[in-house]
Structures are given as C-alpha cells and as structure tokens.
Write a protein that holds these residues in place. Structure first.
Motif, short mmCIF file in Angstrom:
data_model
loop_
_atom_site.label_atom_id
_atom_site.label_comp_id
_atom_site.label_asym_id
_atom_site.label_seq_id
_atom_site.Cartn_x
_atom_site.Cartn_y
_atom_site.Cartn_z
N ALA A 151 -17.13 16.09 31.87
CA ALA A 151 -18.00 15.62 31.31
C ALA A 151 -17.79 16.16 29.64
CB ALA A 151 -19.33 16.62 31.38
N ARG A 152 -16.08 17.38 30.35
CA ARG A 152 -15.57 17.53 29.06
C ARG A 152 -14.72 16.74 28.34
NH1 ARG A 152 -14.61 23.63 31.08
NH2 ARG A 152 -13.45 23.44 28.64
N ILE A 153 -14.13 16.15 28.96
CA ILE A 153 -13.40 14.56 28.86
C ILE A 153 -13.49 13.74 27.81
CG2 ILE A 153 -11.50 15.50 30.51
CD1 ILE A 153 -11.45 12.40 31.63
N THR A 154 -12.81 12.85 27.19
CA THR A 154 -13.49 12.03 26.04
C THR A 154 -13.89 10.87 26.83
OG1 THR A 154 -11.49 11.06 25.81
CG2 THR A 154 -11.59 13.00 24.11
N PRO A 155 -15.37 10.44 25.89
CA PRO A 155 -16.00 9.47 26.18
C PRO A 155 -14.87 7.54 26.88
CG PRO A 155 -16.52 9.85 24.76
CD PRO A 155 -15.66 10.49 24.73
N ARG A 156 -13.59 7.80 25.77
CA ARG A 156 -12.58 6.62 26.95
C ARG A 156 -11.96 6.80 27.91
NH1 ARG A 156 -10.23 3.25 23.38
NH2 ARG A 156 -10.17 4.83 21.33
N GLN A 169 -12.93 9.00 30.47
CA GLN A 169 -14.41 8.77 31.71
C GLN A 169 -14.30 7.51 32.25
OE1 GLN A 169 -18.03 10.97 30.67
NE2 GLN A 169 -16.86 12.03 29.88
N LEU A 170 -14.16 6.75 30.52
CA LEU A 170 -14.47 5.46 31.32
C LEU A 170 -13.40 4.68 32.20
CD1 LEU A 170 -15.98 2.86 27.78
CD2 LEU A 170 -17.16 3.23 30.28
N ARG A 220 -13.27 6.51 35.61
CA ARG A 220 -14.33 6.56 36.55
C ARG A 220 -13.65 4.52 36.59
NH1 ARG A 220 -19.26 7.20 36.93
NH2 ARG A 220 -18.99 9.10 35.61
N ARG A 247 -8.23 20.42 32.27
CA ARG A 247 -9.45 21.39 31.80
C ARG A 247 -10.73 21.81 33.44
NH1 ARG A 247 -10.35 20.56 26.69
NH2 ARG A 247 -10.79 18.76 25.40
N TYR A 306 -14.89 8.38 18.11
CA TYR A 306 -16.12 8.87 19.05
C TYR A 306 -15.69 8.79 20.30
CZ TYR A 306 -18.49 9.86 14.92
OH TYR A 306 -19.01 10.81 13.61
N LEU A 307 -15.25 7.51 21.00
CA LEU A 307 -14.16 7.52 21.97
C LEU A 307 -13.63 8.70 22.41
CD1 LEU A 307 -14.18 3.15 22.22
CD2 LEU A 307 -15.48 5.06 23.17
N ASP A 308 -12.78 9.26 21.70
CA ASP A 308 -11.20 10.06 21.47
C ASP A 308 -12.36 11.01 21.34
OD1 ASP A 308 -9.63 8.53 21.91
OD2 ASP A 308 -9.82 7.12 20.15
N GLU A 309 -13.46 11.33 20.94
CA GLU A 309 -14.21 13.18 20.87
C GLU A 309 -14.93 13.72 21.97
OE1 GLU A 309 -15.63 13.52 17.26
OE2 GLU A 309 -13.66 13.20 16.28
N PRO A 310 -14.45 14.57 22.23
CA PRO A 310 -15.59 14.91 23.45
C PRO A 310 -16.42 14.78 23.45
CG PRO A 310 -13.91 16.86 23.02
CD PRO A 310 -13.41 15.74 22.08
N LEU A 311 -17.80 14.60 24.45
CA LEU A 311 -19.06 13.79 23.74
C LEU A 311 -19.49 15.12 24.17
CD1 LEU A 311 -19.89 11.19 26.97
CD2 LEU A 311 -19.94 10.92 24.17
N ALA A 334 -19.93 5.32 28.65
CA ALA A 334 -19.39 6.31 29.44
C ALA A 334 -20.47 7.32 29.63
CB ALA A 334 -18.76 6.64 27.93
#
Lengths: 253, 381
Positions: A198-203, A205-206, A209, A246, B36-41, B78
C-alpha cells in the motif's frame, strides 16, 4: 485446529465478505449481539484494522465445529455496513431506502420461487444487486424493471455456477485446511506485505499486481501501461525492490 | 437501528459524500495526473468515491487528451485494486472493472487496440465470478464490441454487441440497448450492409429518445445520414443530418455541430446541388477554423474546392487551395498532405471536380496511413 475455528469459517474470512461474516456473527456465535455484529464484522474485515486486534477478536470467539458457514440459516436479518453514518438522512438516502423496502421481498421471492435458490443465497444475491444498483442508479430510468432484470440474470448465473460445485457432505470430516494450519504465524507477515504494498506508488502497484498477481508477461505489461518493454522490465524490478525495502522497514537510500 | 433499507440508504449517502470529497482532489490531480502515479497514495484517497471520480475524469478527458485520460484511469485502477476490504466485495470489484474499462477506452482512443482489449480482459476477470454484476459485464461487452469494430474484426463485434443487447433487454435499459444498436449499425455500415445499418440506426432513435439520451439520438441521426448518402438516398441523408445538427447545437457541442454541417454540405455536393453545397461547406469551414481545427477545415476546404470547380469558379478554387496550403503549413501537418494540396492549387485552372475529389479521398486515407504516397490522378480525370 487453529483458534478453534473450522476451516470453512476460515474460508469465509479469507473471502472477507462482510455480509457473510456479519451474518455468521449474529446467528451462530453467542455473545455477539446483532446490533454489534456489523461493526464487529467490519472491524474484522477492515483494511486498517487487519492487525493484532483481528487476532484478539478471533481468539476470543467461543466457536465450535457446529457453527460453520455452510450450515447457517438465514433469518430476516439484513446485512449492515460499518460505515460512520451521519445522524440526519438525506433525500437520496431516503429514496434509496424506499426503493430497497419496496423491492427487497419481491426480488428475494423471484430468486427463491422461480429459480429454486435457497433463501440464504437469494438474500445474498439481492444485497449484491442493490449495491450494484447503487452504482448505476443515476442512469436507471425504470428501477423496478432494472432490479427484476438483475435478479433474473443473477439467479440464472448463480444456478449455472452451482451446477459446477459439489456440496460438502453434511456429516463429513471437518479437517483444517492446510493453508490455514499456521495462519496465526503467517498473518503478521501477510499484513506487513499488504502494508508495504500500500505504501509504494500507484504505478508500482499496477506493475507488480500485473506481473506477480495476474501473471502478465513484461511485453504485456508494457502494452497495458503504454511503455517500452525495457522500461516495463526496469519498472517491475525497481518496484519489487522498493516493496522489499518497505516490507523490511528499511529506509530508502 | 442499523440494517436493511436504512443501511443501504446510509451507504448511498456515504458514497455520495466520498464523491463530493473526491471532486476537489481530482481537479488538483487533473493538472498533472502522471505525477500522482509516482507518489505514494494518500490513505484518504482509498475510497470508492475517489475511484468513481477519477474514472469519470478519465472519460471526460478522452477527447482532449487520451494520454491524460490513461494516467487518470491508471490511478483509478491502482486505488480500486487496493480498496479497503471494509467495502462490500461487489462494489470493490465493480469499481475496479470500471477503472480498467477507462484504461481500455484511453488506449482505444489512441488506436492502441491490443492494449485496449487486454485492459478489457482484466476488467472482465475482476467481475467474472459475480452473479450480481451481469449488467457490468454487458457494459464491458459494449466497450469490447466498439474496440473490435474499430479493429475491423466486424463479425466478432456484431456477436458481442448482440450478446450485450440481450442482457440490457432483460434489464429493460433503453439507453444501453440504444448504445448496442448504434455499435451494431456502425459495424454493419463498415461491412457495407447499408440497409441493415440504416435499420439499426432507426432502432436507436426511439430507444435513446425514450431514455433521454440526446447525444446518442444525434449520433444515430448523423450516422443514418451518412448511411443514407452511401445508399444514394440524398434527401433522406440531408434530413437526418439536419436533425443531428439541431440536437448537437442544442447540446452545445460545437465540434459535432460543425461535423454535421460538413456532412450536409458533402451530401448536397453529391446530389449536385452545388450552390447550396458551397454555402454550407463555407460555413462548416469557418466554424472549424474558429474552433482551431485546421485539419478538418482543410478537408472541408477541399470539398468546397470540388463544388467551386463544378461551378467553374476556378479563381476562387485556386485561392482557396493556396490558403489551405498555408494553413496546413502553419499547423505543421503532414508534408504529403501539403504536396497533394499544392498539386490541387497548381492545377486549379484546368482541373475537373474529380481531381479535388481524388485529393480529398487521399487526405482522408492519409489520416489512417500517414506514409501513403500521393499519386496524381490519371488522364481520365
């Protein structure tokens, strides 16, 4: 048996379906008042609450083999959410509640009487239909027709799936699922992994996954993320390293 | 008491509150979604309202910038794939499927069809095991049918659209049925089955009107007009296109209004009503220039040149060809297009309308095949 819970119950937790857990808590476990069940179910299932408290709660349940998910009979209890509700209901809320009240019995009746679905399964299907209805409500013009169409479709689909499932014997052995034999030890590790993810970036995570949960190849990931194969490979490797860091709680250099 | 109707009512309110909270955040993200894709949510962003708002924003950005739309949809996916498990499973899976559909749309708009299908596959997997989500599966099927149709996999597209239509018929959802008929019509039209295409478009109009979906009504009239023109029924074509234009105007969609005007002009030109064609095409071209769409303005201009040549207004045709060359050059458009337009300018004194038609057809093909060479028309022209 770990924590005194049959593996089928563990399956229900593994599914993390608040509807089922809430119902099991209300109907099968003594000492859990029905009014508290939804909150408790959600506490168990809540993403942020998947921690030591979860272990504490499950340790404290006086569960025996007879209280398994497969046997629960459904009363007229309806599931509830554990969200924080403001005290004054709004117009949309009242309207939605009215639609629910007006159609609930009809929809359950269709599933039970027309398709021969058990009352318990029918109620679950109808609740799920109402959740989906909630998502699409703005574009639905004929609510009744939509809901009836939904219950017909869901019931047919449910029956198709049921044909492919072999029921467990009523009095068969209720052994521990090996996957959950050491669940108490595994759970903290899983929680830590989830937290790290959950603490890594959305990119990231995608990418992770797609690669490790869904088994996509690097060229496939590159295509989906609209990048080059080289960059996708680098991204997956970098994100994996980041997640490891992490997970281990080390600071990034 | 918590439970039953009241619970669902409360939950409806919670989703609404989440969407309201998400709105200003999404506006901030819109400025630079890739960042925002490269920053933690932020943990507070992990809500269904946020996913819905990002997916909606991705949809509205499609026409303006497919790339920005893709970033927004990726962010939505994501978040959706990691939503707190306190949400009901069906809602988590539904919102994830919707986010992946938004990713697919962004790819499709950028003509990355394989990626669009892969994203739809992922969306399908998310909800494949949920009996209650048949409606959502049908929505994904419509997106798949559109993609397949654009990929020229027309037989498959028809089949998928039919399957989705059947589901929507069970839900008595006139709006979605109209969408299916529109896709079917477009696919049949591409297959050259113009009579069936016109029938499909005709089916769209009452359903979409009943559902209050004026945009789809207008699109159906527009396509009906084009199909009628292809069938040689030019009066019907102009009538349908005028209906489309009136609705696009009402909906305040200037780009589509201009496109419909252009189509009316082309229908008039095909019907050899040159005077009317010249005035309508001039107006369409003026609108495109005003909207900052030099490519469309240029293509409309070439049709206008064809009409001018048909009325022997050669000087006007030559001047217009020169103007379009300048406009294309300023806009940095394809060199090959400039070459074709220059040819038209140089031959305007002797060219027949068929030469302009040839150049126009080449320019339209050039959009699909940017490396296509311009070949001067043969002596028969």
């Amino acid at each position: 048996m770990p924590l005194g819970i049959s593996w089928r119950c563990w399956e229900c937790f593994a599914e993390r379906d608040w509807t089922i857990v809430s119902r099991v808590l209300t109907e099968d476990w003594e000492g859990v008042a029905s009014a508290n069940a939804p909150e408790l179910a959600s506490t168990i299932l809540g993403f942020h609450a998947l921690s030591d408290r979860w272990i504490q709660i499950t340790h404290s349940f006086p569960v025996d083999r007879s209280t398994i998910l497969a046997r629960y009979t459904v009363s007229r209890n309806r599931p509830a959410m554990s969200v924080h509700f403001p005290s004054e209901p709004g117009h949309a809320e009242q309207e939605f509640a009215a639609t629910y009240e007006e159609h609930y019995d009809l929809l359950v009746g269709i599933a039970v009487e027309r398709f021969g679905i058990s009352h318990a399964d029918a109620e679950t299907l109808v609740h799920e239909i109402f959740f989906d209805f909630l998502v699409h409500v703005d574009r639905i013009r004929d609510r009744r027709a939509w809901l009836i169409g939904a219950v017909y479709n869901a019931s047919k689909d449910h029956l198709r799936r049921a044909q492919r499932v072999e029921p467990l014997p009523e009095h068969g052995p209720d052994t521990v699922d090996p996957r959950y034999a050491r669940v108490a030890e595994q759970w903290p590790a899983e929680l830590a992994a989830r937290e790290a993810f959950a603490r890594i970036t959305p990119r990231c995570q995608l990418a992770l996954r797609l690669r490790y949960i869904e088994g996509h190849t690097i060229p496939s990931i590159a295509k989906i993320l609209d990048t080059t194969k080289q960059y996708a490979a680098k991204l997956v490797s970098r994100c994996l390293e980041l997640a490891h860091r992490r997970y281990g709680g080390r600071k990034e250099s | 008491m918590i439970g039953g109707a009241r619970t669902f009512g409360h939950f409806a309110r919670q989703l609404e509150a989440e969407r309201i909270e998400a709105a200003p955040i999404v506006i901030t993200i819109l400025a630079d979604p890739e960042r925002y894709l490269d920053e933690p949510l932020a943990p507070a962003w992990r809500t269904i309202g946020m996913v819905n708002s990002l997916s909606d924003a991705a949809r509205t950005q499609l026409v303006r910038s497919p790339r920005r739309s893709l970033y927004l949809a990726q962010l939505a996916a994501a978040i959706a794939d990691g939503l707190p498990e306190a949400y009901p499973r069906v809602l988590r899976l539904q919102s994830a499927a919707d986010a992946w559909k938004a990713i697919s749309n962004a790819h499709r708009f950028a003509s990355r069809y394989d990626a669009a299908l892969s994203a739809l596959d992922i969306a399908d997997v998310r909800i494949a095991n949920e009996p209650a989500l048949a409606y959502d599966r049908a929505i994904l099927a419509v997106a798949r049918a559109i993609t397949l149709s654009e990929m020229n996999r027309l037989g498959e597209a028809l089949q998928v659209a039919d399957g989705a239509r059947e589901i929507f018929a069970e839900y008595q959802d006139a709006r979605q049925i109209a969408q299916c008929d529109l896709v079917t019509g477009m696919t049949l039209h591409t297959l050259g089955r113009v009579v069936e295409a016109r029938q499909a478009y005709m089916r769209v109009i009452p359903s979409a009107r009943a559902a209050g979906d004026l945009h789809t009504v207008a699109a159906a009239y527009n396509n009906l007009g084009r199909a009628a023109a292809d069938a040689g029924d030019l009066n019907a074509s102009v009538d349908a296109l005028q209906q489309a234009r009136a609705i696009f105007r009402e909906l305040d969609m200037p780009t589509e209004t201009s496109r419909a005007t252009w189509s009316i002009g082309v229908a008039e030109l095909t019907a050899s009503r040159f005077g009317s064609a010249i005035s309508i095409l001039t107006e369409a071209r003026r609108q495109f220039l005003k909207l900052g769409m030099p490519e469309e303005a240029g293509l409309t201009g070439v049709d206008l040149i064809e009409a001018l040549l048909a009325t022997n207004a050669r000087a006007a045709a030559r001047d217009l060809a020169g103007t379009i060359v300048d406009e294309f050059r300023r806009a940095g458009l394809n060199e090959r297009a400039l070459q074709a337009l220059s040819y038209l300018r140089e031959t305007a004194d002797v060219a027949t309308p068929a030469v302009a038609h040839h150049v126009g057809a080449y320019l339209r093909r050039l959009k699909e095949e940017p490396a296509l060479f311009f070949i001067e028309p043969g002596p028969q022209r």
